[in-house]
Design an enzyme around this catalytic site. Sequence first.
Site, PDB file in Angstrom:
ATOM      1  N   ASN A 176      87.671   1.481  12.520  1.00 21.14           N
ATOM      2  CA  ASN A 176      86.480   1.964  13.207  1.00 21.14           C
ATOM      3  C   ASN A 176      85.476   0.820  13.311  1.00 21.14           C
ATOM      4  O   ASN A 176      84.834   0.449  12.333  1.00 21.14           O
ATOM      5  CB  ASN A 176      85.880   3.142  12.429  1.00 21.14           C
ATOM      6  CG  ASN A 176      84.633   3.693  13.092  1.00 21.14           C
ATOM      7  OD1 ASN A 176      84.284   3.326  14.205  1.00 21.14           O
ATOM      8  ND2 ASN A 176      83.962   4.600  12.391  1.00 21.14           N
ATOM      9  N   LYS A 185      82.741   0.815  14.894  1.00 23.39           N
ATOM     10  CA  LYS A 185      81.369   1.348  14.969  1.00 23.39           C
ATOM     11  C   LYS A 185      80.587   0.658  16.086  1.00 23.39           C
ATOM     12  O   LYS A 185      81.157   0.349  17.133  1.00 23.39           O
ATOM     13  CB  LYS A 185      80.692   1.241  13.602  1.00 23.39           C
ATOM     14  CG  LYS A 185      81.500   1.939  12.496  1.00 23.39           C
ATOM     15  CD  LYS A 185      80.753   2.069  11.198  1.00 23.39           C
ATOM     16  CE  LYS A 185      81.629   2.761  10.173  1.00 23.39           C
ATOM     17  NZ  LYS A 185      80.919   2.998   8.896  1.00 23.39           N
ATOM     18  N   HIS A 225      82.612  12.001  12.273  1.00 23.04           N
ATOM     19  CA  HIS A 225      82.270  10.972  11.296  1.00 23.04           C
ATOM     20  C   HIS A 225      80.941  11.323  10.624  1.00 23.04           C
ATOM     21  O   HIS A 225      80.034  11.862  11.253  1.00 23.04           O
ATOM     22  CB  HIS A 225      82.186   9.604  11.970  1.00 23.04           C
ATOM     23  CG  HIS A 225      82.149   8.468  11.012  1.00 23.04           C
ATOM     24  ND1 HIS A 225      80.994   8.077  10.361  1.00 23.04           N
ATOM     25  CD2 HIS A 225      83.125   7.637  10.563  1.00 23.04           C
ATOM     26  CE1 HIS A 225      81.265   7.058   9.571  1.00 23.04           C
ATOM     27  NE2 HIS A 225      82.553   6.772   9.669  1.00 23.04           N
ATOM     28  N   GLU A 256      78.430   9.661   9.830  1.00 28.89           N
ATOM     29  CA  GLU A 256      77.221   9.099  10.431  1.00 28.89           C
ATOM     30  C   GLU A 256      76.697   9.999  11.550  1.00 28.89           C
ATOM     31  O   GLU A 256      75.485  10.156  11.722  1.00 28.89           O
ATOM     32  CB  GLU A 256      77.510   7.684  10.946  1.00 28.89           C
ATOM     33  CG  GLU A 256      77.710   6.691   9.799  1.00 28.89           C
ATOM     34  CD  GLU A 256      78.511   5.456  10.175  1.00 28.89           C
ATOM     35  OE1 GLU A 256      78.761   4.631   9.275  1.00 28.89           O
ATOM     36  OE2 GLU A 256      78.910   5.330  11.352  1.00 28.89           O
ATOM     37  N   SER A 288      84.756   2.009   2.292  1.00 25.82           N
ATOM     38  CA  SER A 288      84.788   0.657   1.721  1.00 25.82           C
ATOM     39  C   SER A 288      86.197   0.205   1.360  1.00 25.82           C
ATOM     40  O   SER A 288      86.414  -0.495   0.369  1.00 25.82           O
ATOM     41  CB  SER A 288      83.858   0.569   0.501  1.00 25.82           C
ATOM     42  OG  SER A 288      82.517   0.795   0.878  1.00 25.82           O
TER      43      SER A 288
END
Length: 285
Positions: free
Chosen positions: A10, A12, A96, A98, A212
Site C-alpha cells: 500500500n 498510500k 483501511h 486511516e 509496520s
Amino acid sequence: MARKFFVGGNWKCNGTTEEVKKIVTTLNEAEVPSEDVVEVVVSPPFVFLNFVKSLLRSDFHVAAQNCWVRKGGAFTGEISAEMLVNLSIPWVIIGHSERRALLKESNEFVGDKVAYALSQGLKVIACIGETLEERESGSTMAVVAAQTKAIADKVTNWDNVVLAYEPVWAIGTGKVATPAQAQDVHRELRKWLSENVSGAIAESTRIIYGGSVNGANCKELAAQPDVDGFLVGGASLKPEFVDIIKSATLSCFFPLGNLASCFIGLDLMGNCFSARIIESPSNTD
C-alpha cells in the site's frame, strides 16, 4: 485446498513519477518466488494506477486504494468500481483504518463498499483492526469480529476477498504485533469465520497481517500458521519489499487436529519454496 501467500504493498499518498518508476524498476528486476507460491499486488495512488500497470511485470498486479460505495455520479473526488474495472484494475483496498478514522467510514459503510466492489467484479483487500485503547481494554476480538460481521452480512461469496488484520496501533508507528499476538488474532478470526460463515470459507480465506511489517520481522511473522501474507505500508516503497515477498517461502501450515502436508523444494532460481496443502473440513455448511 491451499491458501496461496499474499503480499500487498500500500503506497498510500506517496510518490512522484520518477519515484514510481524507480520502485517499479526495483520490483521488475527482483528475483522472487513464482506466482504459484505468492500473489503480489501493489497499490499506488489513483493517478499512477495506469502508469504502474503499464510498466509492472506481468506476474504482479495492481490495486486501487479505495472505491465508492455505489455507481458513480455526483460524488466529487470519489472513484467508482466501474472506473477501476474500465481500467482493468483487478484489486481494491477497502476499509483501511486511516479512512475509518479520518473519514469516519463505519463498519456498515465498509461492508456496503466491499459488497458493491465485489458485485462489479473487483477483488477486495478488506481491512480490519483495533486501536491501542481497544487492545488494552481487552476488546480486540469484539472489535475485529464486529468489523468482519459487517462484511459477512453483505457478502455471500468470499472467493475474491482477502481479509487484512491491521492493528491500528502498529500502522506507521514502528511498533509491530509480536508473531504470537498476530497468530492469536488470525486464529480467532478464522474460528469466527468457521462459526459464523462456514468451515470451508474459514479454511480458504486468506487472512494477512499489516502493521509496520518490514524486512527484519517478516520472516517470523510469515512462519505463523494462520498468517497468510502481508499488507505492507512504508516498507513497500523500499527495496526491502522484495525481502518481504521472499518470506513467502517460509510459510507452511500445520493445523492442529487436521491432516496437512507441506512440500518444500527449490525453484529454477534456487529459491526455497513451500506449498501449504490443507485438507478440506468435513463440515462445509
